[in-house]
Design a protein around this motif. Sequence first.
Motif, short mmCIF file in Angstrom:
data_model
loop_
_atom_site.label_atom_id
_atom_site.label_comp_id
_atom_site.label_asym_id
_atom_site.label_seq_id
_atom_site.Cartn_x
_atom_site.Cartn_y
_atom_site.Cartn_z
N HIS A 53 -22.27 -6.65 10.37
CA HIS A 53 -22.58 -4.54 10.14
C HIS A 53 -23.27 -4.27 12.07
O HIS A 53 -22.36 -3.87 12.27
CB HIS A 53 -23.76 -4.24 9.08
N VAL A 54 -24.39 -5.26 11.93
CA VAL A 54 -24.47 -4.57 13.43
C VAL A 54 -24.28 -5.40 14.16
O VAL A 54 -23.71 -4.42 15.14
CB VAL A 54 -26.31 -5.67 13.68
N ILE A 55 -23.26 -6.02 14.78
CA ILE A 55 -22.08 -6.68 15.73
C ILE A 55 -21.18 -6.13 15.13
O ILE A 55 -20.27 -5.30 16.74
CB ILE A 55 -22.21 -8.02 15.57
N LEU A 56 -20.67 -5.78 14.37
CA LEU A 56 -19.27 -4.77 14.46
C LEU A 56 -19.82 -3.72 15.14
O LEU A 56 -18.72 -3.12 15.70
CB LEU A 56 -18.81 -4.91 12.79
N THR A 57 -20.79 -3.62 14.79
CA THR A 57 -20.91 -1.46 15.19
C THR A 57 -21.02 -1.73 16.33
O THR A 57 -20.89 -0.60 17.37
CB THR A 57 -22.04 -0.94 14.20
N ILE A 58 -22.07 -2.43 17.13
CA ILE A 58 -22.67 -2.08 18.42
C ILE A 58 -21.11 -2.43 19.43
O ILE A 58 -20.90 -1.87 20.44
CB ILE A 58 -23.47 -3.09 19.16
N GLY A 59 -20.54 -3.67 18.99
CA GLY A 59 -19.02 -3.86 19.67
C GLY A 59 -17.94 -3.06 19.41
O GLY A 59 -16.86 -3.29 20.09
N SER A 60 -18.34 -1.85 18.51
CA SER A 60 -17.45 -0.86 18.46
C SER A 60 -16.18 -0.86 17.94
O SER A 60 -14.97 -1.02 18.41
CB SER A 60 -17.46 0.38 19.92
N ALA A 61 -15.92 -2.13 16.79
CA ALA A 61 -15.53 -2.26 15.68
C ALA A 61 -14.18 -1.66 14.75
O ALA A 61 -15.09 -0.33 14.51
CB ALA A 61 -15.35 -3.58 14.53
N ASN A 62 -12.67 -1.29 14.65
CA ASN A 62 -11.99 -0.47 14.23
C ASN A 62 -12.94 -0.12 13.01
O ASN A 62 -12.53 -1.11 12.35
CB ASN A 62 -11.20 -0.32 14.21
N ILE A 116 -12.06 -5.29 7.47
CA ILE A 116 -13.13 -6.33 7.31
C ILE A 116 -14.37 -5.21 7.74
O ILE A 116 -15.38 -5.48 7.19
CB ILE A 116 -12.81 -7.24 8.69
N THR A 117 -14.09 -4.19 8.78
CA THR A 117 -15.69 -3.35 8.84
C THR A 117 -15.65 -2.54 8.23
O THR A 117 -16.97 -2.52 7.61
CB THR A 117 -14.56 -2.54 10.18
N ARG A 118 -14.76 -1.86 7.09
CA ARG A 118 -15.23 -1.43 6.32
C ARG A 118 -15.72 -1.79 4.88
O ARG A 118 -16.64 -1.65 4.58
CB ARG A 118 -13.78 -0.57 5.05
N PHE A 119 -15.10 -3.17 4.67
CA PHE A 119 -16.16 -4.48 3.63
C PHE A 119 -17.17 -4.47 4.03
O PHE A 119 -18.64 -4.12 3.02
CB PHE A 119 -15.19 -5.31 3.13
N VAL A 120 -17.73 -4.82 5.45
CA VAL A 120 -18.67 -5.40 5.57
C VAL A 120 -19.89 -3.81 5.85
O VAL A 120 -21.02 -3.52 5.50
CB VAL A 120 -19.34 -6.16 6.92
N SER A 121 -19.09 -2.36 5.86
CA SER A 121 -20.00 -1.46 6.39
C SER A 121 -20.39 -0.96 4.46
O SER A 121 -21.78 -0.88 4.87
CB SER A 121 -19.68 -0.43 6.76
N ALA A 122 -19.53 -1.05 3.57
CA ALA A 122 -19.96 -1.08 2.11
C ALA A 122 -21.02 -2.27 1.57
O ALA A 122 -21.72 -1.50 0.93
CB ALA A 122 -18.38 -1.03 1.94
#
Length: 103
Positions: A35-44, A49-55
Amino acid sequence: MRRADLRRGWGRFVDVLIRLVRWAGLVCAALLAIHVILTIGSANPDNGITRFVSAAADPLALGFQDLFTPADPQLAVLLNYGIAALFWLVITSMATKILAALR
């Protein structure tokens, strides 16, 4: 002889339990780190996948989500969810040591 069998069975049970606890903690910490990597990397944020990991990461953060509130939201995610990931690793380590003592 029966007592030795019970002791061996208990030892195997605790070993399996230790492995399960270790894996559960690792999965929790990994989801938080992703989640940290996706957020810092500005993932869509609309990506599945981003929604699943965030949830998945939100309930695993265990109240650490808003521990620090810096002006930069990416820094906030790095600090708060990073600390939550470390928390999971520390708690898992402590739990496995306690379980190992029960062997």
